[in-house]
Write a protein that holds these residues in place. Structure first.
Motif, short mmCIF file in Angstrom:
data_model
loop_
_atom_site.label_atom_id
_atom_site.label_comp_id
_atom_site.label_asym_id
_atom_site.label_seq_id
_atom_site.Cartn_x
_atom_site.Cartn_y
_atom_site.Cartn_z
N ASP A 63 12.58 41.94 -9.01
CA ASP A 63 12.99 40.80 -8.65
C ASP A 63 11.83 39.73 -9.41
O ASP A 63 11.96 38.42 -9.11
CB ASP A 63 12.80 40.34 -7.17
CG ASP A 63 11.63 40.51 -6.62
OD1 ASP A 63 10.56 40.82 -7.19
OD2 ASP A 63 11.38 40.68 -5.40
N GLY A 64 11.06 40.17 -10.26
CA GLY A 64 10.30 39.16 -10.89
C GLY A 64 9.08 38.65 -9.81
O GLY A 64 8.18 37.87 -10.31
N LYS A 65 8.97 39.19 -8.67
CA LYS A 65 7.82 38.62 -7.89
C LYS A 65 6.88 39.86 -7.59
O LYS A 65 6.23 39.64 -6.49
CB LYS A 65 8.45 38.16 -6.69
CG LYS A 65 9.31 36.83 -6.78
CD LYS A 65 10.04 36.26 -5.64
CE LYS A 65 10.70 34.99 -5.83
NZ LYS A 65 11.29 34.35 -4.63
N SER A 66 6.95 41.01 -8.25
CA SER A 66 6.21 42.12 -7.97
C SER A 66 4.68 41.54 -7.91
O SER A 66 4.29 40.96 -9.14
CB SER A 66 6.23 43.12 -8.83
OG SER A 66 5.50 44.08 -8.68
N THR A 67 3.76 41.72 -6.95
CA THR A 67 2.40 41.47 -7.02
C THR A 67 1.24 42.67 -7.23
O THR A 67 0.39 42.55 -7.03
CB THR A 67 2.03 40.52 -5.75
OG1 THR A 67 2.33 41.50 -4.61
CG2 THR A 67 2.68 39.44 -5.56
N GLY A 68 1.94 43.90 -7.13
CA GLY A 68 1.07 44.97 -7.24
C GLY A 68 0.50 45.36 -5.98
O GLY A 68 0.97 45.06 -4.95
N THR A 69 -0.54 46.20 -5.79
CA THR A 69 -1.16 46.59 -4.64
C THR A 69 -2.70 46.13 -4.78
O THR A 69 -3.31 45.99 -5.58
CB THR A 69 -0.82 48.10 -4.83
OG1 THR A 69 -1.69 48.73 -5.94
CG2 THR A 69 0.69 48.58 -4.69
N GLY A 70 -3.23 46.56 -3.69
CA GLY A 70 -4.61 46.41 -3.37
C GLY A 70 -4.93 44.92 -3.15
O GLY A 70 -4.27 43.86 -2.85
N ARG A 71 -6.32 44.58 -3.44
CA ARG A 71 -6.74 43.41 -3.11
C ARG A 71 -6.33 42.13 -4.30
O ARG A 71 -6.16 40.85 -4.03
CB ARG A 71 -8.27 43.23 -3.10
CG ARG A 71 -8.71 43.80 -1.86
CD ARG A 71 -10.23 43.65 -1.78
NE ARG A 71 -10.98 44.97 -2.13
CZ ARG A 71 -11.97 45.37 -2.24
NH1 ARG A 71 -12.85 44.46 -2.27
NH2 ARG A 71 -12.51 46.68 -2.35
N GLY A 72 -5.91 42.53 -5.41
CA GLY A 72 -5.38 41.79 -6.34
C GLY A 72 -4.07 41.46 -6.07
O GLY A 72 -3.79 40.38 -6.31
N GLY A 73 -3.24 42.25 -5.74
CA GLY A 73 -2.01 42.06 -5.23
C GLY A 73 -2.06 41.11 -4.14
O GLY A 73 -0.88 40.27 -3.98
N LEU A 106 -2.66 37.74 -5.47
CA LEU A 106 -1.30 37.04 -6.11
C LEU A 106 -0.36 36.72 -5.02
O LEU A 106 0.24 35.65 -5.40
CB LEU A 106 -0.82 38.08 -7.20
CG LEU A 106 -1.78 38.53 -8.42
CD1 LEU A 106 -0.99 39.59 -9.06
CD2 LEU A 106 -1.77 37.24 -9.04
N ALA A 107 -0.23 37.51 -4.05
CA ALA A 107 0.89 37.04 -2.99
C ALA A 107 0.53 36.14 -2.13
O ALA A 107 1.42 35.11 -2.04
CB ALA A 107 1.00 38.57 -1.94
N THR A 108 -0.82 35.71 -2.00
CA THR A 108 -1.49 34.56 -1.08
C THR A 108 -0.90 33.33 -2.15
O THR A 108 -0.60 32.69 -1.67
CB THR A 108 -2.80 34.51 -1.14
OG1 THR A 108 -3.06 35.98 -0.05
CG2 THR A 108 -3.41 33.35 -0.22
N ALA A 109 -1.29 33.60 -3.44
CA ALA A 109 -1.26 32.30 -4.32
C ALA A 109 0.33 32.04 -4.52
O ALA A 109 0.64 30.76 -4.26
CB ALA A 109 -1.80 32.48 -5.66
N GLY A 110 1.15 33.03 -4.56
CA GLY A 110 2.52 32.67 -4.71
C GLY A 110 3.08 32.25 -3.48
O GLY A 110 3.96 31.27 -3.51
N GLY A 111 2.40 32.66 -2.44
CA GLY A 111 3.07 32.06 -1.11
C GLY A 111 2.65 30.62 -0.93
O GLY A 111 3.46 29.95 -0.28
N GLU A 112 1.40 30.10 -1.60
CA GLU A 112 1.00 28.68 -1.67
C GLU A 112 1.75 27.98 -2.50
O GLU A 112 1.29 26.99 -2.94
CB GLU A 112 -0.40 28.65 -1.68
CG GLU A 112 -0.91 29.32 -0.17
CD GLU A 112 -2.41 29.52 -0.23
OE1 GLU A 112 -3.27 29.00 -1.34
OE2 GLU A 112 -3.28 29.87 0.79
#
Length: 60
Positions: A2-12, A15-21
């Motif tokens: 979907d183009g929104k994959s953030t990976g796993t772990g702390r890096g993911g 990225l998910a936090t930044a994307g959510g903001e």
């Protein structure tokens, strides 16, 4: 995908936090061992204290 994959772990999670903001994550880069290991550790701490959310360490 979907183009929104953030990976796993702390890096993911960062990225998910930044994307959510609805913003980009600040990612810093340093070459491994540069300029020397103690200097690298100091640089990493400085980057994190400066607001970097993800640190990439490259190996030559």
């Amino acid at each position: 995908m979907d183009g929104k994959s953030t990976g796993t772990g702390r890096g993911g999670a960062a990225l998910a936090t930044a994307g959510g903001e609805n913003r980009a994550a600040l990612i810093g880069y340093l070459p491994g061992g540069f300029p020397r290991v103690p200097g690298l550790i100091g640089a990493l701490r400085g980057m994190i204290d400066g607001g970097v959310e993800i640190v990439e360490i490259g190996l030559p």
